[in-house]
Design an enzyme around this catalytic site. Structure first.
Site: not given
Length: 349
Positions: A113-114, A116-117, A119, A151, A163
């Site tokens: 959730g930051s 920056l990809g 997950s 995903e 990502d």
């Protein structure tokens, strides 16, 4: 027979322009384009065979752990669903649907959730670890597509396509997205001095984990169905054009032009969803710009997470000092050139 132990990592990414155009149905209808690069933050996965009849998943950074009997495949619902999803997909596709007794331990340098990809990098790192343990015949495109499938299809998580490919390929890439999940990754050959200047001009600020990414992606998906004269759809087309513009500027090493494009792209991005920004984000960006930043933008879907700034390197300390008055933390980052990879680890006696 000795039990194998594999460690893998996959880099996180920063998107310069084009974000949101890799989301269906926009990329299916109009084609998407993104310029991104990987940075020196990673998702790690350690995978080892175990003598016990068990499956163990642990996320050290989250302080969470689950275990199952290896008699059957674990369900995808429940805690650590990324781990569950990767395991089930690998077992179904490459192990005849049968379980394998393993211990999988992960950690990520930046939280999910930051922006920056994180997950997707974690999913890629786990797939990479299984690729090493099972000697799977997977190339870069196959790894990225498999991560996308886990995903977006198996777990039903909202998001785009960039990502997984950034984490797998690494480096500076111009990516094109088309219908039927077709992706073309174009690694860019850029002068080293231009990359040095870009790296010296970058500053990251973490404002807290975004809780709005799913809603933002849903809003952008709806925009792609809208009429051609809708503001959101026009904004997505502008964002796509910015990807081409920033590629040209980066190839020329023109930081000022890049800053101009990023500023335009940020204004367009805010038009794609009301959740993109907030009063706190706007205040942080205003502070940085007043302190000498050339351009600013929230990374990822928006609503929080990391924002990045292009700054004259001589003014970077000024901007860092100004941002220290805001919640969160400010940091530098370095570009990386290598994507996901695995290696064997000596087991403890």
């Amino acid at each position: 027979m000795s039990l194998k132990k594999i460690r893998a990592r996959a880099p996180l990414r920063l998107g310069l322009a084009g974000g949101g155009t890799d989301v269906s149905p926009f990329c299916d209808r109009f084609g998407g384009a993104i310029l991104n690069f990987t940075i020196d933050r990673y998702a790690y996965a350690t995978l080892e065979e175990v003598a016990t009849d068990s499956i163990e998943f642990t996320a050290r950074d989250l302080k969470r752990s689950v275990s199952f009997s290896a008699d059957t495949l674990p369900p995808v619902t429940g805690d650590l669903k990324l781990h569950r999803g990767v395991y089930r997909r690998i077992m179904e596709d490459f192990n005849g649907g049968k379980s394998m007794a393993v211990r999988l331990v992960t950690s990520v340098d930046s939280p999910i959730g930051s922006g920056l990809g994180s997950s997707s990098s974690l999913v890629v790192a786990m797939i990479e670890a299984f690729r090493g343990l099972m000697n799977l015949p997977l190339g870069e495109y196959e790894v990225a597509q498999l991560a996308f499938r886990v995903e977006r299809e198996d777990l039903g998580l909202a998001g785009g396509r960039q990502d997984q490919f950034a984490a797998t390929f690494g480096g500076v890439n111009f990516m094109e997205f088309h219908e039927d999940n077709r992706v073309i990754v174009n690694p860019l050959r850029i002068r080293s001095t231009a990359l040095y200047e870009l790296e010296a001009s970058l500053l990251l600020h973490f404002s807290g984990v975004s809780r709005e990414s799913a809603r933002i992606i849903e809003s952008q998906s709806k925009a792609a169905h809208a009429d051609h004269d809708s503001q959101q759809l026009k904004a997505l087309h502008d964002i796509k054009n910015d990807a081409y513009a920033i590629k040209d500027a980066l190839m020329m090493g023109d930081i000022e032009r890049m800053a101009e494009v990023i500023s335009n792209s940020w204004e367009a991005k805010k038009k794609t969803s009301s959740k993109i920004t907030s009063a706190a984000i706007n205040h942080t960006i205003e502070t940085a710009l007043n302190a000498g930043a050339l351009a600013a933008k929230v990374s990822g879907a928006g609503g929080g997470g990391f924002m990045y700034f292009l700054v004259d390197p001589e003014m970077r300390a000024n901007v860092q000092h100004a941002l220290s008055e805001h919640p969160g933390y400010t940091s530098l980052c370095h570009l990386t050139t290598v994507g996901s990879e695995f290696w064997s680890v000596k087991r403890e006696a």
